[in-house]
Design an enzyme around this catalytic site. Structure first.
Site, PDB file in Angstrom:
ATOM      1  N   SER A 272     -19.653   4.939 -40.089  1.00  0.00           N
ATOM      2  CA  SER A 272     -18.960   5.984 -38.610  1.00  0.00           C
ATOM      3  C   SER A 272     -17.022   6.118 -37.884  1.00  0.00           C
ATOM      4  O   SER A 272     -17.112   6.745 -37.486  1.00  0.00           O
ATOM      5  CB  SER A 272     -19.384   5.105 -37.074  1.00  0.00           C
ATOM      6  OG  SER A 272     -19.019   3.823 -36.954  1.00  0.00           O
TER       7      SER A 272
ATOM      8  N   THR B  47     -28.166   0.066 -26.772  1.00  0.00           N
ATOM      9  CA  THR B  47     -27.055   0.416 -25.760  1.00  0.00           C
ATOM     10  C   THR B  47     -27.350   1.232 -25.058  1.00  0.00           C
ATOM     11  O   THR B  47     -27.602   1.275 -23.096  1.00  0.00           O
ATOM     12  CB  THR B  47     -26.526  -0.270 -25.743  1.00  0.00           C
ATOM     13  OG1 THR B  47     -26.515  -1.859 -26.090  1.00  0.00           O
ATOM     14  CG2 THR B  47     -25.266  -0.864 -24.960  1.00  0.00           C
TER      15      THR B  47
ATOM     16  N   HIS C 150       0.809  -1.653   0.198  1.00  0.00           N
ATOM     17  CA  HIS C 150       0.085   0.092  -0.040  1.00  0.00           C
ATOM     18  C   HIS C 150       1.429   1.378   0.170  1.00  0.00           C
ATOM     19  O   HIS C 150       1.702   0.827   0.180  1.00  0.00           O
ATOM     20  CB  HIS C 150      -0.560  -0.283   1.019  1.00  0.00           C
ATOM     21  CG  HIS C 150      -1.805  -1.045   1.173  1.00  0.00           C
ATOM     22  ND1 HIS C 150      -3.235  -0.994   2.301  1.00  0.00           N
ATOM     23  CD2 HIS C 150      -1.988  -1.788   0.347  1.00  0.00           C
ATOM     24  CE1 HIS C 150      -3.335  -2.120   1.559  1.00  0.00           C
ATOM     25  NE2 HIS C 150      -3.312  -2.254   0.592  1.00  0.00           N
TER      26      HIS C 150
ATOM     27  N   THR D 275     -23.673  -3.246 -32.366  1.00  0.00           N
ATOM     28  CA  THR D 275     -22.507  -3.197 -32.441  1.00  0.00           C
ATOM     29  C   THR D 275     -21.346  -4.173 -33.282  1.00  0.00           C
ATOM     30  O   THR D 275     -20.211  -3.514 -33.336  1.00  0.00           O
ATOM     31  CB  THR D 275     -21.221  -1.899 -31.638  1.00  0.00           C
ATOM     32  OG1 THR D 275     -22.616  -0.703 -30.774  1.00  0.00           O
ATOM     33  CG2 THR D 275     -19.874  -1.643 -31.675  1.00  0.00           C
TER      34      THR D 275
ATOM     35  N   ARG E 295      -5.435   0.080 -27.045  1.00  0.00           N
ATOM     36  CA  ARG E 295      -4.861   0.677 -28.170  1.00  0.00           C
ATOM     37  C   ARG E 295      -3.633   1.700 -27.560  1.00  0.00           C
ATOM     38  O   ARG E 295      -4.278   2.692 -27.093  1.00  0.00           O
ATOM     39  CB  ARG E 295      -4.838   1.173 -29.426  1.00  0.00           C
ATOM     40  CG  ARG E 295      -5.604  -0.170 -30.082  1.00  0.00           C
ATOM     41  CD  ARG E 295      -6.493  -0.199 -31.341  1.00  0.00           C
ATOM     42  NE  ARG E 295      -7.155   0.572 -31.559  1.00  0.00           N
ATOM     43  CZ  ARG E 295      -8.569   0.490 -30.940  1.00  0.00           C
ATOM     44  NH1 ARG E 295      -9.513  -0.516 -30.737  1.00  0.00           N
ATOM     45  NH2 ARG E 295      -9.069   1.923 -31.491  1.00  0.00           N
TER      46      ARG E 295
ATOM     47  N   GLU F 124       1.027   4.199   1.960  1.00  0.00           N
ATOM     48  CA  GLU F 124       1.603   4.651   3.479  1.00  0.00           C
ATOM     49  C   GLU F 124       3.210   3.515   3.578  1.00  0.00           C
ATOM     50  O   GLU F 124       3.858   3.979   3.704  1.00  0.00           O
ATOM     51  CB  GLU F 124       0.728   3.838   4.166  1.00  0.00           C
ATOM     52  CG  GLU F 124      -0.421   5.019   4.507  1.00  0.00           C
ATOM     53  CD  GLU F 124      -1.830   4.266   3.740  1.00  0.00           C
ATOM     54  OE1 GLU F 124      -2.226   4.441   3.734  1.00  0.00           O
ATOM     55  OE2 GLU F 124      -0.945   3.478   2.850  1.00  0.00           O
TER      56      GLU F 124
ATOM     57  N   CYS G 238      -1.459  -1.289   7.031  1.00  0.00           N
ATOM     58  CA  CYS G 238      -1.117   0.046   6.958  1.00  0.00           C
ATOM     59  C   CYS G 238      -0.793   0.828   8.165  1.00  0.00           C
ATOM     60  O   CYS G 238       0.405   1.471   8.563  1.00  0.00           O
ATOM     61  CB  CYS G 238      -1.379   1.307   5.929  1.00  0.00           C
ATOM     62  SG  CYS G 238      -1.562   0.410   4.510  1.00  0.00           S
TER      63      CYS G 238
END
Length: 369
Positions: A172, A304, A51, A200, A211, A53, A88
């Site tokens: 598109s 959607t 973590h 889609t 990417r 800390e 921590c």
């Protein structure tokens, strides 16, 4: 600017270095100061690693500094329970840190305030609420998931100024420019899963991958981006580029068994109940939340996108606008569906505009009602 805020800003800057890598944990940054100078820096890189800390303490010791009497600035309340790493709070006490300054309180109601009380009982000075708004904002998705059990949902769309995402014939690519598309990739990187509808997949055959994103070295990288397709009748082609081990197809009970058997050899398949308006999205989100999905990016078409908006399950929008007008009554719009009444229209807050080349990016949260 007060000195505590200056130092907390450095901790926030460090926390953001791990964007997209820490799920299902939050972003956390920490800075150790002693005699007015930074002696250690740390940030949580990914789940299972130190973590922030503990990393800041280790960094200070590696540099030959004594941590006794130092002040720790950390963006989130230190944990006080054992998980994949030790608490921590114990590391802070063992390091002899005298003062802890915290940005945001732990959003988990089970743990909120426990870290503060543990430290105070051991004579460590604790102050919290320094830049608390900014500290909470970097963990919007985590905070929502840990308190509701549901993923934080961002609906993303790229459109013309008149709201079109494609021409009437489906053309598109590309509406927005390269700068906006790179920012869209950053949104994918910061999400646990990306969701689209079957239309889609059939229209674009996308890979739905990352990417042009700079990521840390492999051992610091978080979970791979999951891909989710809403496909009630299992129409996803077996040759679809989206298929793979990180892909889940959501089907209805009416999907043909023979096609399901073929899909299950190429990806994961989950059955979800249908309602009159489509899939029970809330039930789907509950399943994803139980699987550790904190942040869901919806990149669907108009239907959607509308399904998530009309059911009130959207937490944030990220809309990219290109300086173009397409028109056309049959051209595809960013949000289709049945639509809402004027009184039902979703109010937005935390509205931000950015210039990205010749395009504009709008991000906003759905206001709580």
């Amino acid at each position: 600017m007060p000195i505590d805020e200056q130092r907390m800003r450095e901790a926030l800057r460090l926390a953001k270095r791990a964007k997209g890598e820490t799920s299902p944990n939050p972003l956390v940054g920490a800075v150790l100061f002693k005699s007015g100078k930074i002696i250690g820096r740390g940030w949580h890189r990914r789940a299972g690693m130190l973590h922030a800390e503990a990393e800041a303490i280790a960094d200070a010791k590696c540099r030959g500094h004594q941590t006794k009497g130092a002040t720790l600035y950390v963006t989130l309340e230190p944990c006080s329970t054992h998980g994949r790493t030790p608490p921590c709070t114990m590391a802070i006490a063992e390091a002899g840190i005298a003062r802890v300054v915290v940005g945001a309180t732990d959003p988990n109601p089970v743990h909120a305030g426990l870290g503060f009380r543990w430290l105070k009982r051991r004579g460590i000075s604790v102050e919290h609420g320094v830049l608390s708004g900014e500290a909470a904002e970097i963990n919007l998705a985590f905070n929502h998931w840990i308190t509701t059990g549901l993923p934080f949902v961002t609906v993303k769309a790229a459109m013309t100024l008149d709201g079109k995402i494609a021409t009437a014939t489906g053309e598109s690519k590309w509406i927005t420019g390269p700068e906006a598309r790179r920012e869209g990739m950053k949104l994918r990187h910061e999400s646990d899963a990306i969701l689209v509808g079957i239309n889609t997949i059939l229209a674009d055959d996308p890979k739905l991958t990352l990417r042009d994103i700079r990521r840390p070295k492999v051992e610091w990288r978080g979970p791979a981006l999951r891909r989710i397709v809403l496909d009630p009748k299992a129409r996803t082609p077996l040759s679809a580029r989206v298929l793979g081990e990180q892909t889940t197809i959501i089907v209805s009970r009416d999907a043909p068994a023979s096609k399901l058997a073929q899909l299950k050899q190429r990806c994961r398949v989950i059955t979800c109940p249908l309602t009159k308006r489509g899939f029970s999205l809330r039930q789907l989100l509950r399943k994803l939340g139980r699987q550790g999905c904190m942040h869901l990016l919806v990149e669907g078409g108009g239907e959607t996108n509308a399904a998530f908006i009309e059911t009130g399950l959207t937490n944030r929008i990220a809309f990219f606008y290109a300086p173009k007008i397409l028109g056309g009554r049959d051209a595809k719009t960013a949000v289709a569906g049945k639509g809402l009444t004027l009184a039902q229209g979703l109010p937005l807050e935390t509205i931000r505009w950015r210039n990205l080349g010749s395009d504009l990016m709008l991000t906003a949260c759905i206001a709580s009602t």
